[in-house]
Design an enzyme around this catalytic site. Structure first.
Site, short mmCIF file in Angstrom:
data_model
loop_
_atom_site.label_atom_id
_atom_site.label_comp_id
_atom_site.label_asym_id
_atom_site.label_seq_id
_atom_site.Cartn_x
_atom_site.Cartn_y
_atom_site.Cartn_z
N ARG A 72 1.56 -6.94 -6.94
CA ARG A 72 2.04 -7.34 -5.61
C ARG A 72 0.91 -7.96 -4.79
NH1 ARG A 72 5.43 -2.68 -2.90
NH2 ARG A 72 5.65 -4.36 -1.38
N HIS A 123 3.19 0.44 7.53
CA HIS A 123 3.23 0.84 6.12
C HIS A 123 1.93 0.51 5.39
CE1 HIS A 123 7.93 0.79 6.11
NE2 HIS A 123 7.42 1.81 6.75
#
Ligand SMILES: [Zn+2]
Length: 295
Positions: A72, A123
């Site tokens: 990612r 996050h």
């Protein structure tokens, strides 16, 4: 034009110099080509994000979890901010009364030069590192090396639809990286078994960073005139609680989402609220055009 999607009415609000809270989710980055791995079809190999984005998964197989995040991270490093990110960055550069809470970990707002003092990432971030030992406070903003470490090279192979890499193919076994191969925390890793470097991401089941939440709550308590929900599903509890907090303090709510015109979303609007259905990349430059000009 329905009152709830009237750009002129929204633009008229901006002339009163409102305090604006932005709450951003994955929909903001969708047009930059980043998969979210949430929801139906969001698999990485044979795993859903919920299988990999937990402390338990890391304890069981830190190498596999690191490969998922390294992939990612690699994709985010290659991605470019879209016009939505640039519109928000221009807004925050030119206008003082704005603050942004982002659920995204991809770093694209920062890459668009969004001012960091007006941004809180609830996050975490794919580019940050911290220690897996809960009692240790070591953190680092990591380098832009890609791969981050040589053991993560399989996650940094270039990939496109005609050239899938073995790492993404469940038919190939994932490279095995042992616990001992993961770099240790420089502060406690020599003594502590759990002192491994891990991504600075808030995993499922983990609390948000207290300081981050407090900063956002304090900004909301200072008064919010307009709160925008941008590409969020609003099912993430903390993001939903910020929206609720701002609305219950009297903020006008603006939903900028692909599905904002669905009946259950329209039913959630108060008289003065707005819903703009579509891609944030197209809508944000138009919404803030009176302040930012042509982005
Ligand atoms: Zn440590």
């Amino acid at each position: 034009m329905p009152r709830h999607s009237d750009f002129a009415r929204f633009h008229a609000l901006l002339s009163a110099k409102p305090r604006i809270l932005l709450v951003c989710g994955a929909g903001l980055s969708a047009s930059s080509g980043l998969p979210t791995f949430r929801g139906a079809g969001g698999l990485w190999r044979e795993y859903s994000a919920v299988d990999l984005a937990t402390p338990e998964a890391f304890e069981q197989d830190p190498g596999l979890v690191w490969l998922f995040y390294a992939y990612r991270r690699h994709m985010s490093m290659k991605a470019n901010p879209n016009r939505g990110h640039h519109a928000l960055a221009a807004l925050a550069q030119k206008y003082d009364n704005v603050f942004c809470v982002s659920q995204n970990v991809d770093g694209l707002l920062e890459k668009a030069d969004y001012p960091l003092e007006k941004l809180r990432k609830i996050h975490g971030c794919l580019y940050g590192l911290k220690c897996f030992n809960e009692d240790c406070d070591w953190r680092a903003s990591n380098s832009t090396d890609d791969p981050l470490w040589p053991i993560l090279a399989p996650a940094s192979a270039d990939v496109d639809s005609t050239n899938p890499i073995p790492l993404l193919d469940p038919a190939h076994p994932a490279p095995k990286i042992s616990w001992d191969e993961i770099p240790k925390c420089p502060k406690c890793g020599a003594e502590e078994e759990y002192g491994l470097q891990r991504p600075d991401i808030v995993w499922f089941g983990e609390p948000m960073d207290d300081h981050v939440v407090r900063d956002v709550e304090e900004w909301i308590d200072g008064g919010v005139d307009i709160v925008l929900s941008i590409g969020t599903s609003e099912v993430v509890n903390t993001a939903a609680s910020f929206l609720y907090h701002a609305r219950s303090n009297g903020a006008i709510y603006v939903n900028v989402n692909l599905d904002a015109a669905l009946p259950h979303h329209l039913g959630n609007l108060d008289q003065d609220d707005f819903a703009f259905a579509g891609d944030a990349m197209e809508l944000l430059p138009k919404l803030f055009e009176p302040i930012i000009g042509d982005v």
